[in-house]
Design a protein around this motif. Structure first.
Motif, PDB file in Angstrom:
ATOM      1  N   ASN A   1      51.273  18.498  53.348  1.00  0.00           N
ATOM      2  CA  ASN A   1      51.442  17.620  52.176  1.00  0.00           C
ATOM      3  C   ASN A   1      50.569  18.055  51.002  1.00  0.00           C
ATOM      4  N   ARG A   2      49.782  19.093  51.224  1.00  0.00           N
ATOM      5  CA  ARG A   2      48.865  19.588  50.207  1.00  0.00           C
ATOM      6  C   ARG A   2      49.426  20.878  49.609  1.00  0.00           C
ATOM      7  N   THR A   3      49.609  20.929  48.318  1.00  0.00           N
ATOM      8  CA  THR A   3      50.147  22.122  47.664  1.00  0.00           C
ATOM      9  C   THR A   3      49.110  23.233  47.573  1.00  0.00           C
ATOM     10  N   VAL A   4      47.883  22.868  47.222  1.00  0.00           N
ATOM     11  CA  VAL A   4      46.830  23.848  46.967  1.00  0.00           C
ATOM     12  C   VAL A   4      45.713  23.697  47.999  1.00  0.00           C
ATOM     13  N   THR A   5      45.254  24.816  48.521  1.00  0.00           N
ATOM     14  CA  THR A   5      44.141  24.839  49.458  1.00  0.00           C
ATOM     15  C   THR A   5      42.880  24.282  48.800  1.00  0.00           C
ATOM     16  N   PHE A   6      42.135  23.478  49.572  1.00  0.00           N
ATOM     17  CA  PHE A   6      40.901  22.895  49.042  1.00  0.00           C
ATOM     18  C   PHE A   6      39.696  23.479  49.759  1.00  0.00           C
ATOM     19  N   GLU A   7      38.705  23.923  48.979  1.00  0.00           N
ATOM     20  CA  GLU A   7      37.424  24.327  49.537  1.00  0.00           C
ATOM     21  C   GLU A   7      36.314  23.976  48.569  1.00  0.00           C
ATOM     22  N   ASP A   8      35.147  23.703  49.111  1.00  0.00           N
ATOM     23  CA  ASP A   8      33.988  23.346  48.302  1.00  0.00           C
ATOM     24  C   ASP A   8      32.746  23.850  49.030  1.00  0.00           C
ATOM     25  N   ASN A   9      32.188  24.968  48.541  1.00  0.00           N
ATOM     26  CA  ASN A   9      31.044  25.600  49.209  1.00  0.00           C
ATOM     27  C   ASN A   9      29.773  24.770  49.141  1.00  0.00           C
ATOM     28  N   SER A  10      29.767  23.739  48.291  1.00  0.00           N
ATOM     29  CA  SER A  10      28.577  22.903  48.184  1.00  0.00           C
ATOM     30  C   SER A  10      28.455  21.920  49.348  1.00  0.00           C
ATOM     31  N   ILE A  11      29.535  21.760  50.118  1.00  0.00           N
ATOM     32  CA  ILE A  11      29.509  20.848  51.262  1.00  0.00           C
ATOM     33  C   ILE A  11      28.960  21.616  52.460  1.00  0.00           C
ATOM     34  N   THR A  12      27.734  21.341  52.821  1.00  0.00           N
ATOM     35  CA  THR A  12      27.079  22.069  53.916  1.00  0.00           C
ATOM     36  C   THR A  12      26.735  21.172  55.105  1.00  0.00           C
ATOM     37  N   ASP A  13      26.692  19.864  54.899  1.00  0.00           N
ATOM     38  CA  ASP A  13      26.386  18.938  55.987  1.00  0.00           C
ATOM     39  C   ASP A  13      27.518  18.948  57.014  1.00  0.00           C
ATOM     40  N   LYS A  14      27.176  19.089  58.287  1.00  0.00           N
ATOM     41  CA  LYS A  14      28.188  19.229  59.331  1.00  0.00           C
ATOM     42  C   LYS A  14      29.076  17.988  59.443  1.00  0.00           C
ATOM     43  N   LYS A  15      28.479  16.820  59.345  1.00  0.00           N
ATOM     44  CA  LYS A  15      29.278  15.595  59.450  1.00  0.00           C
ATOM     45  C   LYS A  15      30.235  15.463  58.277  1.00  0.00           C
ATOM     46  N   GLU A  16      29.764  15.854  57.101  1.00  0.00           N
ATOM     47  CA  GLU A  16      30.615  15.773  55.918  1.00  0.00           C
ATOM     48  C   GLU A  16      31.741  16.805  56.002  1.00  0.00           C
ATOM     49  N   ARG A  17      31.427  17.983  56.510  1.00  0.00           N
ATOM     50  CA  ARG A  17      32.474  19.001  56.691  1.00  0.00           C
ATOM     51  C   ARG A  17      33.534  18.525  57.669  1.00  0.00           C
ATOM     52  N   ALA A  18      33.089  17.935  58.764  1.00  0.00           N
ATOM     53  CA  ALA A  18      34.040  17.433  59.750  1.00  0.00           C
ATOM     54  C   ALA A  18      34.935  16.358  59.147  1.00  0.00           C
ATOM     55  N   LYS A  19      34.347  15.517  58.325  1.00  0.00           N
ATOM     56  CA  LYS A  19      35.103  14.435  57.696  1.00  0.00           C
ATOM     57  C   LYS A  19      36.130  14.973  56.716  1.00  0.00           C
ATOM     58  N   ILE A  20      35.755  15.984  55.925  1.00  0.00           N
ATOM     59  CA  ILE A  20      36.627  16.490  54.865  1.00  0.00           C
ATOM     60  C   ILE A  20      37.565  17.585  55.360  1.00  0.00           C
ATOM     61  N   PHE A  21      37.039  18.515  56.168  1.00  0.00           N
ATOM     62  CA  PHE A  21      37.826  19.678  56.586  1.00  0.00           C
ATOM     63  C   PHE A  21      38.391  19.554  57.999  1.00  0.00           C
ATOM     64  N   GLY A  22      37.989  18.496  58.721  1.00  0.00           N
ATOM     65  CA  GLY A  22      38.533  18.279  60.057  1.00  0.00           C
ATOM     66  C   GLY A  22      37.695  18.831  61.178  1.00  0.00           C
ATOM     67  N   GLN A  23      36.707  19.682  60.848  1.00  0.00           N
ATOM     68  CA  GLN A  23      35.845  20.271  61.858  1.00  0.00           C
ATOM     69  C   GLN A  23      34.556  20.724  61.181  1.00  0.00           C
ATOM     70  N   TYR A  24      33.451  20.620  61.901  1.00  0.00           N
ATOM     71  CA  TYR A  24      32.146  20.859  61.277  1.00  0.00           C
ATOM     72  C   TYR A  24      31.940  22.292  60.810  1.00  0.00           C
ATOM     73  N   ASP A  25      32.662  23.260  61.404  1.00  0.00           N
ATOM     74  CA  ASP A  25      32.469  24.665  61.035  1.00  0.00           C
ATOM     75  C   ASP A  25      33.637  25.225  60.223  1.00  0.00           C
ATOM     76  N   HIS A  26      34.465  24.365  59.648  1.00  0.00           N
ATOM     77  CA  HIS A  26      35.520  24.803  58.739  1.00  0.00           C
ATOM     78  C   HIS A  26      34.983  24.805  57.307  1.00  0.00           C
ATOM     79  N   VAL A  27      35.502  25.719  56.499  1.00  0.00           N
ATOM     80  CA  VAL A  27      35.050  25.801  55.101  1.00  0.00           C
ATOM     81  C   VAL A  27      36.164  25.473  54.111  1.00  0.00           C
ATOM     82  N   ARG A  28      37.367  25.214  54.591  1.00  0.00           N
ATOM     83  CA  ARG A  28      38.473  24.846  53.704  1.00  0.00           C
ATOM     84  C   ARG A  28      39.571  24.161  54.506  1.00  0.00           C
ATOM     85  N   ILE A  29      40.478  23.512  53.785  1.00  0.00           N
ATOM     86  CA  ILE A  29      41.696  22.995  54.393  1.00  0.00           C
ATOM     87  C   ILE A  29      42.864  23.595  53.634  1.00  0.00           C
ATOM     88  N   TYR A  30      43.722  24.294  54.358  1.00  0.00           N
ATOM     89  CA  TYR A  30      44.795  25.049  53.733  1.00  0.00           C
ATOM     90  C   TYR A  30      45.971  24.163  53.350  1.00  0.00           C
TER      91      TYR A  30
END
Length: 261
Positions: A180-209
């Motif tokens: 449902n997302r047209t453009v891939t989202f990434e934000d290198n400023s997000i480094t907290d593992k819990k926040e990454r998991a919340k936004i990207f789906g997993q603590y060690d992901h750096v983007r959502i395609y």
């Protein structure tokens, strides 16, 4: 059970999880045997599958016997039905090899099979995907599934994959994707593992395609086919194998010089 699996996945390093799973799988497979769902990889049947997920665990998706998820089972069925992977001779490179496939692929006599990763205990070549120790045009088939979302410089990684794939070769590069997302989202400023998991789906992901993932691969030089293989299967098969309806298999090819002339 969902909370327990979430705690385990987020607490233990992945290499340790892989080692522990070898002891746990036989117990789970025996305890959960039944007739409701089938793992097409080994043919075993279960009353249900296990939950899986780092942030919001999905119910009934992890096979107790092979530890396959929806994407693994879909890929297995596709390879069996639509390719010559199990019969023809291929030189294969497999990034971050999945437990569901690793031993089965190693036993196939038609394959010259190499596994690679920086951390996986299943990799026989420790390598950085952005700086691979393989010659140009080396492999007939490359599997790189659920790897690129971990790589900050995914452009360099894709260029390396293109470099080592033989002209006329093909690969499967699955990623977690929001259709449902047209453009891939990434934000290198997000480094907290819990926040990454919340936004990207997993603590060690750096983007959502998003849907632009396929065009990104095309910009590197790959020919890309967006395969919705669940649309070929019956609703009964999708349910029995516990597949994710509408999931896309990214089939990439490197055209041979004569096909581009």
């Amino acid at each position: 059970m969902k909370k327990l699996f979430k705690l385990i996945l987020n607490s233990l390093p992945r290499p340790l999880l892989i080692r522990l799973s070898y002891f746990i799988r036989p117990i789970l497979a025996f305890a959960m045997r039944g007739k409701n769902h089938t793992d097409p990889i080994d043919g075993r049947r279960f009353r249900s599958f296990l939950p899986y997920g780092y942030e919001n665990p999905r119910a009934n998706v992890l096979s107790p016997s092979t530890l396959s998820l929806e994407r693994h089972r879909l890929l297995w069925i596709y390879l069996k039905n639509e390719t010559d992977f199990f019969t023809a001779r291929h030189k294969v490179l497999h990034f971050a090899p999945e437990q569901a496939f690793y031993k089965r692929f190693r036993k196939l006599r038609n394959l010259d099979y190499t596994t690679t990763d920086l951390n996986s205990p299943l990799a026989n070549v420790k390598a950085d995907i952005c700086n691979l120790p393989f010659d140009d045009n080396s492999y007939d088939v490359i599997f790189c599934n659920h790897v690129l979302e971990h790589i900050p410089d995914h452009t360099k990684a894709m260029q390396e994959l293109y470099r080592i794939l033989k002209p006329g070769g093909w690969g499967i590069f699955q990623i977690p994707q929001d259709l449902n997302r047209t453009v891939t989202f990434e934000d290198n400023s997000i480094t907290d593992k819990k926040e990454r998991a919340k936004i990207f789906g997993q603590y060690d992901h750096v983007r959502i395609y998003g849907l632009d993932y396929f065009d990104k691969l095309r910009s590197i030089g790959f020919q890309v086919e967006e395969v919705d293989y669940t649309s070929v299967l019956t609703p009964e098969e999708v349910s029995r194998y516990r597949l994710a309806k509408g999931e896309i298999i990214p089939l990439v090819k490197k055209l041979s010089p004569e096909s581009t002339s």
